[in-house]
Design an enzyme around this catalytic site. Structure first.
Site, PDB file in Angstrom:
ATOM      1  N   GLU A 139       0.109   2.508   9.621  1.00  0.00           N
ATOM      2  CA  GLU A 139       0.475   2.555   8.413  1.00  0.00           C
ATOM      3  C   GLU A 139       1.042   1.095   7.881  1.00  0.00           C
ATOM      4  OE1 GLU A 139       2.486   1.809   5.185  1.00  0.00           O
ATOM      5  OE2 GLU A 139       4.001   3.885   5.946  1.00  0.00           O
ATOM      6  N   CYS A 199       6.823  -0.161   1.037  1.00  0.00           N
ATOM      7  CA  CYS A 199       5.587  -0.612   1.070  1.00  0.00           C
ATOM      8  C   CYS A 199       4.699  -0.196  -0.269  1.00  0.00           C
ATOM      9  CB  CYS A 199       4.740   0.045   2.239  1.00  0.00           C
ATOM     10  SG  CYS A 199       5.057   1.649   2.805  1.00  0.00           S
TER      11      CYS A 199
END
Length: 475
Positions: free
Chosen positions: A249, A283
């Site tokens: 990720e 993010c």
């Protein structure tokens, strides 16, 4: 008082202030608040051996037993949320309300894994020969090496650890050296919940040394990493050389598309909150703002008013809405991106500079009229900076939004079903949010495409990544 920090190996807390390690800092003051002890090479090998031995019995443990341990961890997490959150604020900088919310949300993820591990179903496949019985079963992949980031130090670790342990795997976790208290707290939660020794281990050290040692070990069968794209690619290549499964990720550069028919006031208020969350060090933070020409001026005015009202300060101070960046390197990187945007013709409407005489604070910043060639439109800013630009039609904005190698999250604001459908179909991302932010719930997948990663850190997809498939054909 900031807590003492340890490694956690084979059911024992190992370390102390008298061994090699590194200082931990409060980013709001720049002052040292703790000492993080590194694991020696022998201790890394001990963690590997402990995880390998523990897997031999944990892999065949009852899912009811695994579920019960996870439910106890979830209950303890809620009980200790205030203390864990306070310490996250001290070593990470985010407002304490955000930190406590992160911990409370993580309890939901732990409970979800407790339920999901009871539903690891196989299947019977009809056979060509009536004398043959064909089965497909799911089994835990093995020992997992996990690497979690500093921006959400508790929740990102929980997503990996709870799913892996629920699936029957054992875990060695290297958490973030910048914000380690949450990881030590997580180890104490599992320890106090009665998890058998060796099933969960945490180790600290130089990231490159620890990651190489763990990934190259034949004991490790799965690698899970959350962090930057360059580091993720390095670790994926290392794991690939040994044919090990990976979940990655990685970074994002989330486009925001505000259409002419959007509820502009709602969009401006929501996006201002999302933008300053954890000082933009998220993010999935909205980081490229494309606003249709018909509402551009209106949106800029509303958005600026909301951003200008944000209270910046120490995360423990009452009323603080945004804390500091995590370290000076991050502040320097944000400064470079803002300076570059201005050099390309961007106009700073709010912020645009460091604030305060101590700590690593940077003002919430809006830059209008930023061209696509500016670095901030192509590189993940990971800071409280919102570059704004105009667009005219949907196909144009899709082309621009999809032009970068990232593909994690996106935001669309429109009251038109036609626009929402066209944009959600056309955006090259793993997650699309329309008129709100609906990510990070335990039942939903959380992951991206392109350089933003491989696999998911949420939903059934996460659980599946810790399982392997075995075919059994018996006559």
């Amino acid at each position: 008082m900031y807590p003492e920090l340890f490694n956690y190996i084979d059911g024992q807390f190992v370390g102390g202030r008298d061994r090699d390690g590194q200082a931990v800092f409060d980013p709001a003051t720049g002052e040292s608040i703790g000492h993080l002890p590194w694991a020696s090479r022998d201790e890394l090998d001990h963690a590997l051996d402990a995880a390998g031995r523990a897997f031999e019995h944990w892999r065949s443990s009852s899912p009811m037993v695994r579920a019960e341990v996870l439910r106890k961890v979830a209950a303890l997490t809620r009980q200790r949320a205030d203390d864990i959150g306070r310490n996250i604020t001290l070593d990470n900088g985010k407002p304490v309300a955000e930190a406590v919310a992160e911990v409370m949300n993580s309890a939901e993820h732990i409970e979800w894994s407790a339920e999901e591990c009871r539903r690891i179903y196989g299947r019977v496949v009809p056979s060509r020969d009536p004398q043959v019985r064909q089965l497909v079963v799911r089994e835990p992949v093995g020992v997992c090496a996990a690497f979690s980031p500093w921006n959400f130090p508790f929740s990102q670790a929980v997503k990996k650890v709870a799913a892996a342990i629920g699936a029957g795997c054992t875990v060695i976790l290297k958490g973030p050296e910048e914000s380690p208290s949450a990881i030590v707290a997580l180890a104490r939660l599992f320890h106090d919940a009665g998890l058998p020794a060796g099933v969960f281990n945490i180790v600290w050290g130089r990231p490159a040394d620890v990651s190489r040692h763990l990934i190259e070990s034949p004991i490790v069968r799965k690698v899970s990493f959350t962090g930057s794209v360059p580091v993720g690619k390095q670790l994926a290549a290392m794991a690939g050389a040994h044919m090990k499964r990976v979940s990655m990720e990685l970074g994002g550069h989330s486009p925001v598309i505000v259409c002419d028919d959007a509820d502009v006031d709602q969009a401006a208020i929501l996006l201002s909150r999302y933008k300053v969350r954890n000082a933009g060090q998220v993010c999935v933070s909205p980081s490229r703002f494309y606003v249709q020409s018909g509402v551009y001026e209106q949106f800029v005015a509303r958005f600026k008013a909301a951003i200008d009202g944000v209270k910046v300060g120490h995360g423990l101070d009452e009323g603080t809405q945004m804390g500091p960046l995590v370290h000076e390197r991050r502040r320097a990187a944000v400064t470079e991106l803002v300076d570059d945007a201005v050099s390309h013709g961007g106009e700073v409407l709010s912020g645009g500079a460091s604030i305060g005489e101590k700590g690593f604070f940077y003002a919430p910043t809006i830059i209008a009229g930023v061209p696509d060639q500016a670095r901030i439109m192509n590189e993940e800013p990971f800071g409280p900076v919102a570059p704004l630009t105009r667009f005219d039609d949907l196909d144009e904005v899709l082309r621009r939004a999809n032009s970068v190698p990232y593909g994690l999250a996106s935001y669309v604001f429109t009251t038109s079903i036609k626009n929402a459908t066209h944009l959600s179909n056309g955006l090259e991302v793993g997650m699309v949010n329309i008129n709100h932010s609906g990510m990070a719930h335990p039942e939903l997948p959380f992951g991206g495409v392109k350089d933003s990663g491989v696999g998911s850190e949420g939903g059934t997809e996460t659980f599946d990544s810790y399982l392997v498939t075995k075919m059994i054909s018996q006559i």
